[in-house]
Design a protein around this motif. Structure first.
Motif, mmCIF file in Angstrom:
data_model
loop_
_atom_site.group_PDB
_atom_site.id
_atom_site.type_symbol
_atom_site.label_atom_id
_atom_site.label_comp_id
_atom_site.label_asym_id
_atom_site.label_seq_id
_atom_site.Cartn_x
_atom_site.Cartn_y
_atom_site.Cartn_z
ATOM 1 N N ASP A 134 3.881 0.568 -10.494
ATOM 2 C CA ASP A 134 2.920 1.134 -11.437
ATOM 3 C C ASP A 134 3.302 2.597 -11.689
ATOM 4 O OD1 ASP A 134 2.194 2.460 -9.145
ATOM 5 O OD2 ASP A 134 0.237 1.521 -8.943
ATOM 6 N N ASP A 136 2.079 5.435 -10.865
ATOM 7 C CA ASP A 136 2.038 6.340 -9.715
ATOM 8 C C ASP A 136 3.280 6.190 -8.844
ATOM 9 O OD1 ASP A 136 0.942 8.181 -7.844
ATOM 10 O OD2 ASP A 136 0.188 6.511 -6.635
ATOM 11 N N ASP A 198 4.720 4.886 -2.265
ATOM 12 C CA ASP A 198 3.500 4.201 -2.738
ATOM 13 C C ASP A 198 3.357 2.801 -2.141
ATOM 14 O OD1 ASP A 198 1.155 4.616 -4.335
ATOM 15 O OD2 ASP A 198 1.913 3.202 -5.818
ATOM 16 N N HIS A 217 -0.280 6.556 -0.198
ATOM 17 C CA HIS A 217 -1.688 6.933 -0.103
ATOM 18 C C HIS A 217 -2.586 5.720 0.127
ATOM 19 C CE1 HIS A 217 -3.105 5.879 -4.347
ATOM 20 N NE2 HIS A 217 -1.836 5.527 -4.308
ATOM 21 N N HIS A 218 -1.990 4.586 0.404
ATOM 22 C CA HIS A 218 -2.814 3.441 0.793
ATOM 23 C C HIS A 218 -3.119 3.583 2.281
ATOM 24 C CE1 HIS A 218 -0.632 2.033 -2.788
ATOM 25 N NE2 HIS A 218 -1.762 1.410 -3.044
ATOM 26 N N THR A 238 -0.111 8.778 -4.867
ATOM 27 C CA THR A 238 1.108 9.246 -4.213
ATOM 28 C C THR A 238 1.667 10.442 -4.994
ATOM 29 O OG1 THR A 238 1.609 7.068 -3.337
ATOM 30 C CG2 THR A 238 3.461 8.573 -3.549
ATOM 31 N N ASP A 268 -3.893 6.100 -11.396
ATOM 32 C CA ASP A 268 -4.341 5.674 -10.069
ATOM 33 C C ASP A 268 -5.769 6.121 -9.775
ATOM 34 O OD1 ASP A 268 -2.131 4.219 -9.280
ATOM 35 O OD2 ASP A 268 -2.216 5.040 -7.247
#
Ligand SMILES: [Mn+2]
Length: 441
Positions: A134, A136, A198, A217-218, A238, A268
């Motif tokens: 995606d 991001d 990501d 950032h998950h 991210t 995001d």
């Protein structure tokens, strides 16, 4: 225009450090009484008064003697009610804020150095994204490449999985001329080092060679080794993490990179609504003047191909609402993006708290896309709990996705008809959403 000489009058007890800072910007005159202050010749740009010297009479006399000169009271705690035209500035606080900011930047810069050391050697590195990259993740990859001072020969950006289908993502790749490679798992061992952006190693399952770097950032999923790990679930993108890296290390940010990062943060966080925190807003504000907004508009207005309007219409016809959950069965699709698009649509329906869109991609996988309003259970955690044993599942607080092989679906429910899948998904989500709330947020 000739630059005006700035003159500062300080009255009272001030730290020599502060006077030193001001003397770099102009002439500083420092006195210890009102009398001395009134005996000065010429005008001042600003008059600073130590709070212990402050009184309405004193400021009255100063205003009469130096009309048009701003008065700033400093030192100590803020005043309850400063008289009009007198402002209060706590210099000591400004300085400590400034130092704290520099400290944060220096800390980030050290991290960047560490990251650069990890990828210093090795001719060819791979920046690997999740299977359906995606904006991001793509922007994050470009940022990492710039940060490591590598180019498209020395740092390949790649993903496993299929061609990218979502029109906005296709437009981003075309308009920003991004070289994204479709790879197969067996090709990964050809690289000297691997950085995941990501995404985290657990997403790929077994078969993934050891990775050197993970920036994501998950929420942290499972346990794995990496020489450099920056997993910050509190950030909305991210791209935000990497924008901080670029800023701290004073790396040049091209217009193309700024545009990509801005778009990454925007998508995001759904224009800073979903899961955005002050860092995302700061990164966004920083990138905004650097980006090409005309290009961004062209990426964003990438439209659905006319041939697919029919599928969207048909998909929407098969929807139902149960326990404030909007469900839509998108049916069979060859382009995955139709499913999240329907989930995005569903969450806009009045009184709905959850939106679940699902469909069958390439006749092999069930894709479930989930959205919620943000103040309910975490969507990411919920789909992980529901599907982790039979497929890959995860996401954020308010947006998540699960990909399950159809064979596993059949095994779980005994058959694979559309009606059976509809009932299964409806029951699973209705139960999971209405169950007792989770412990923490
Ligand atoms: Mn992301």
């Amino acid at each position: 225009m000739q630059k005006e000489l700035r003159r500062y009058l300080f009255i009272g007890d001030f730290d020599s450090f502060l006077l030193g800072i001001f003397s770099k910007r102009g002439e500083v005159i420092w006195v210890s009484s009102l009398e001395e202050a009134l005996n000065q010749t010429g005008n001042f740009s600003v008059i600073m008064i130590d709070k212990r010297f402050f009184s309405p009479e004193l400021t009255g006399e100063l205003s009469a003697h130096y009309p048009q000169t701003p008065l700033i009271v400093s030192n100590g705690e803020p005043m309850q009610e400063p008289p009009p035209s007198v402002r209060f500035v706590a210099f000591h606080k400004l300085l400590t804020d400034e130092i704290a900011r520099e400290e944060r930047l220096a800390r980030t810069e050290l991290r960047v150095e560490e990251l650069r050391r990890v990828h210093a050697n090795g001719k060819k590195m791979l920046i690997l994204l999740h299977d359906h990259p995606d904006p991001d993740s793509i922007a994050g990859a470009l940022a990492l490449r710039a940060l490591l001072k590598r180019n498209k020969q020395t740092a390949i950006i790649g993903h496993l999985g299929d061609r990218i289908s979502r029109p906005e993502n296709v437009a981003m790749i075309e308009l920003l001329e991004i070289d994204l490679q479709e790879l197969e798992m067996k090709q990964l061992k050809e690289f000297d080092s691997i950085a995941l952006v990501d995404v985290q190693p657990t997403f790929f399952g077994p078969g993934l060679p050891p990775v050197d770097t993970v920036i994501d950032h998950h929420p942290l999923v499972g346990s794995y080794e990496a020489r450099f790990k920056e997993v910050r679930a509190e950030e909305g993108a991210t791209s935000t993490i990497l924008t901080k890296y670029l800023r701290a290390s004073q790396t040049d940010i091209s217009e193309r990179l700024a545009t990509a990062l801005l778009y990454g943060i925007k998508t995001d966080t759904v224009i800073l609504n979903r899961d955005a925190n002050p860092d995302d807003i700061e990164a966004f504000t920083f990138l905004y003047p650097l980006a090409n907004l005309g290009l961004l508009r062209r990426i964003e207005r990438a439209e659905v191909p006319p041939a697919e309007i029919k599928s969207l219409g048909q998909a929407l016809a098969d929807h139902w609402i149960a326990s404030d959950i909007f469900f839509v069965n998108v049916g069979r699709v060859d382009r995955e993006y139709l499913i999240p698009k329907m989930a995005d649509f569903g969450i806009q329906v009045k009184d709905v708290e959850w939106s679940v869109a699902f469909g069958i991609l390439d006749k092999t996988h069930l894709i479930i896309s989930v959205r919620n309003v943000g103040y309910v259970k975490s969507a990411g955690r919920l789909v992980r709990e529901l599907f982790k044993d039979i497929g890959s599942a995860g996401g954020h607080r308010s947006a998540a996705k699960a990909v399950i092989p159809l064979a596993k679906v059949r095994k779980a429910i005994g058959k694979g008809s559309q009606d059976a899948i509809k009932k299964w998904v409806t029951d699973l989500f209705t139960k999971a959403v209405t169950e007792k709330p989770e412990e923490d947020a």
